[in-house]
Design a protein around this motif. Structure first.
Motif, mmCIF file in Angstrom:
data_model
loop_
_atom_site.group_PDB
_atom_site.id
_atom_site.type_symbol
_atom_site.label_atom_id
_atom_site.label_comp_id
_atom_site.label_asym_id
_atom_site.label_seq_id
_atom_site.Cartn_x
_atom_site.Cartn_y
_atom_site.Cartn_z
ATOM 1 N N LEU A 1 0.681 -1.227 -0.072
ATOM 2 C CA LEU A 1 -0.020 -0.072 0.096
ATOM 3 C C LEU A 1 0.966 1.211 -0.140
ATOM 4 C CD1 LEU A 1 -2.820 1.387 0.231
ATOM 5 C CD2 LEU A 1 -2.371 1.261 2.636
ATOM 6 N N ALA A 2 1.933 1.281 0.875
ATOM 7 C CA ALA A 2 2.851 2.342 0.894
ATOM 8 C C ALA A 2 3.558 2.636 -0.315
ATOM 9 C CB ALA A 2 3.830 2.161 2.041
ATOM 10 N N THR A 3 4.040 1.579 -0.968
ATOM 11 C CA THR A 3 4.690 1.476 -2.261
ATOM 12 C C THR A 3 3.964 2.185 -3.399
ATOM 13 O OG1 THR A 3 6.038 -0.494 -1.653
ATOM 14 C CG2 THR A 3 5.921 0.294 -3.955
ATOM 15 N N MET A 4 2.490 1.654 -3.505
ATOM 16 C CA MET A 4 1.712 2.131 -4.500
ATOM 17 C C MET A 4 1.151 3.577 -4.344
ATOM 18 S SD MET A 4 -0.858 -1.202 -5.090
ATOM 19 C CE MET A 4 -1.734 -0.671 -6.261
ATOM 20 N N THR A 5 1.077 4.076 -3.016
ATOM 21 C CA THR A 5 0.869 5.376 -2.653
ATOM 22 C C THR A 5 1.965 6.146 -3.045
ATOM 23 O OG1 THR A 5 -0.524 4.818 -0.667
ATOM 24 C CG2 THR A 5 0.500 7.033 -0.884
ATOM 25 N N SER A 6 3.309 5.760 -2.884
ATOM 26 C CA SER A 6 4.240 6.662 -3.239
ATOM 27 C C SER A 6 4.539 6.797 -4.669
ATOM 28 C CB SER A 6 5.493 6.302 -2.449
ATOM 29 O OG SER A 6 5.976 5.173 -2.645
ATOM 30 N N SER A 7 4.060 5.560 -5.357
ATOM 31 C CA SER A 7 4.430 5.340 -6.715
ATOM 32 C C SER A 7 3.305 6.444 -7.319
ATOM 33 C CB SER A 7 4.162 4.278 -7.195
ATOM 34 O OG SER A 7 5.255 3.070 -6.714
ATOM 35 N N LEU A 8 2.294 6.297 -6.975
ATOM 36 C CA LEU A 8 1.148 7.488 -7.731
ATOM 37 C C LEU A 8 1.391 8.583 -7.439
ATOM 38 C CD1 LEU A 8 -1.484 7.297 -9.049
ATOM 39 C CD2 LEU A 8 -2.847 7.122 -6.694
ATOM 40 N N LEU A 9 2.009 8.932 -6.271
ATOM 41 C CA LEU A 9 2.179 10.390 -5.839
ATOM 42 C C LEU A 9 3.253 10.760 -6.872
ATOM 43 C CD1 LEU A 9 2.323 12.994 -4.202
ATOM 44 C CD2 LEU A 9 3.929 11.971 -2.687
ATOM 45 N N TYR B 1 -4.566 15.337 -3.149
ATOM 46 C CA TYR B 1 -5.974 14.933 -3.019
ATOM 47 C C TYR B 1 -6.353 13.773 -3.641
ATOM 48 C CZ TYR B 1 -5.888 19.614 -1.069
ATOM 49 O OH TYR B 1 -5.699 20.675 -0.185
ATOM 50 N N LEU B 2 -5.861 13.720 -4.825
ATOM 51 C CA LEU B 2 -6.310 12.474 -5.615
ATOM 52 C C LEU B 2 -5.473 11.398 -5.205
ATOM 53 C CD1 LEU B 2 -7.517 11.627 -8.406
ATOM 54 C CD2 LEU B 2 -5.566 12.216 -9.713
ATOM 55 N N VAL B 3 -4.312 11.520 -4.860
ATOM 56 C CA VAL B 3 -3.576 10.254 -4.189
ATOM 57 C C VAL B 3 -4.391 9.860 -2.861
ATOM 58 C CG1 VAL B 3 -1.457 9.597 -3.017
ATOM 59 C CG2 VAL B 3 -1.485 10.751 -5.156
ATOM 60 N N ALA B 4 -4.807 10.907 -2.031
ATOM 61 C CA ALA B 4 -5.482 10.439 -0.741
ATOM 62 C C ALA B 4 -6.861 9.670 -1.110
ATOM 63 C CB ALA B 4 -5.844 11.636 0.077
ATOM 64 N N ALA B 5 -7.372 10.088 -2.334
ATOM 65 C CA ALA B 5 -8.437 9.543 -2.470
ATOM 66 C C ALA B 5 -8.439 8.258 -2.849
ATOM 67 C CB ALA B 5 -9.538 10.208 -3.677
ATOM 68 N N VAL B 6 -7.272 7.773 -3.648
ATOM 69 C CA VAL B 6 -6.889 6.337 -4.097
ATOM 70 C C VAL B 6 -6.416 5.586 -2.684
ATOM 71 C CG1 VAL B 6 -5.371 4.989 -5.244
ATOM 72 C CG2 VAL B 6 -6.362 6.825 -6.557
ATOM 73 N N THR C 1 1.553 15.669 -14.045
ATOM 74 C CA THR C 1 0.978 17.071 -13.847
ATOM 75 C C THR C 1 1.449 17.976 -12.763
ATOM 76 O OG1 THR C 1 -0.552 16.231 -11.964
ATOM 77 C CG2 THR C 1 -1.294 15.818 -14.177
ATOM 78 N N HIS C 2 1.657 19.019 -12.796
ATOM 79 C CA HIS C 2 2.252 19.724 -11.619
ATOM 80 C C HIS C 2 1.408 20.621 -11.053
ATOM 81 C CE1 HIS C 2 6.336 18.470 -12.940
ATOM 82 N NE2 HIS C 2 5.899 18.815 -14.100
ATOM 83 N N ASP C 3 0.017 19.735 -11.032
ATOM 84 C CA ASP C 3 -1.266 20.424 -10.148
ATOM 85 C C ASP C 3 -1.253 20.397 -8.635
ATOM 86 O OD1 ASP C 3 -2.132 21.670 -12.726
ATOM 87 O OD2 ASP C 3 -3.134 19.698 -13.271
ATOM 88 N N GLY C 4 -1.852 21.143 -8.111
ATOM 89 C CA GLY C 4 -2.063 21.163 -6.583
ATOM 90 C C GLY C 4 -3.030 19.938 -6.234
#
Length: 176
Positions: free
Chosen positions: A112-120, A134-139, A127-130
């Motif tokens: 889970l931590a690996t997938m979270t940091s990969s997605l981040l 929030y998108l990562v937190a939702a996933v 995208t360099h958007d703010g």
């Protein structure tokens, strides 16, 4: 429904239960191992891509953390196989099943931590958007719900009091 049809549990010996639980655990680990190994293999190639040198120091740090988490997740999810091989024939299968189950839970948390940091990392680079955090937190919330929330809810709602903390029927501890 007959009384036999309503009966809960299985009429198994400790060893039969451990054998069944081991088989179930290995099937579960195979699924997780495949996912973590594909992700880890992909991560190992990133550093050799030309764009890696263009990443910010923050993104490079996220990448390094992600690779280390992926390596740890891989180790934890392969660990039950090594455990089984090293204790096979030693008459400790019930204890090995409990330990392997805990190793698998650790491996899933690391995955889970690996997938979270990969997605981040991927979303920060793409995208360099703010909105990326929030998108990562939702996933992550979705993963937590599917991997932990619903299973824990089902365990609490439907399991008998004879289940241990991993949701498996209790296995008597062997003396010594």
């Amino acid at each position: 429904m007959t009384a036999e049809g309503q009966r809960r549990g299985r009429n198994e010996t400790e060893e039969e239960r451990a054998d069944r639980m081991w088989g179930e655990l290995i099937q579960e680990v195979r699924v997780a191992q495949t996912g973590v190994q594909i992700l880890f293999g992909f991560l190992l190639t990133v550093v050799f891509q030309p764009k890696y040198g263009q990443l910010t120091s923050t993104d490079q740090a996220i990448y390094i953390v992600t690779v280390v988490l992926g390596a740890c997740a891989t180790g934890a999810l392969i660990g039950p196989v090594s455990l089984h091989r090293l204790v096979s024939g030693r008459r400790v299968k019930p204890q090995a099943v409990r330990l392997a189950s805990r190793m698998t839970l650790v491996g899933l948390a690391l995955l889970l931590a690996t997938m979270t940091s990969s997605l981040l990392l991927i979303l920060r680079v793409a995208t360099h958007d703010g909105y990326v955090p929030y998108l990562v937190a939702a996933v992550v919330a979705w993963y937590l719900l599917g991997w932990y929330g619903l299973p824990l809810w089902a365990r609490r709602r439907y399991s008998s009091r004879s289940a241990d903390q991993d949701g498996h029927p209790r296995l008597p501890r062997s003396p010594g």
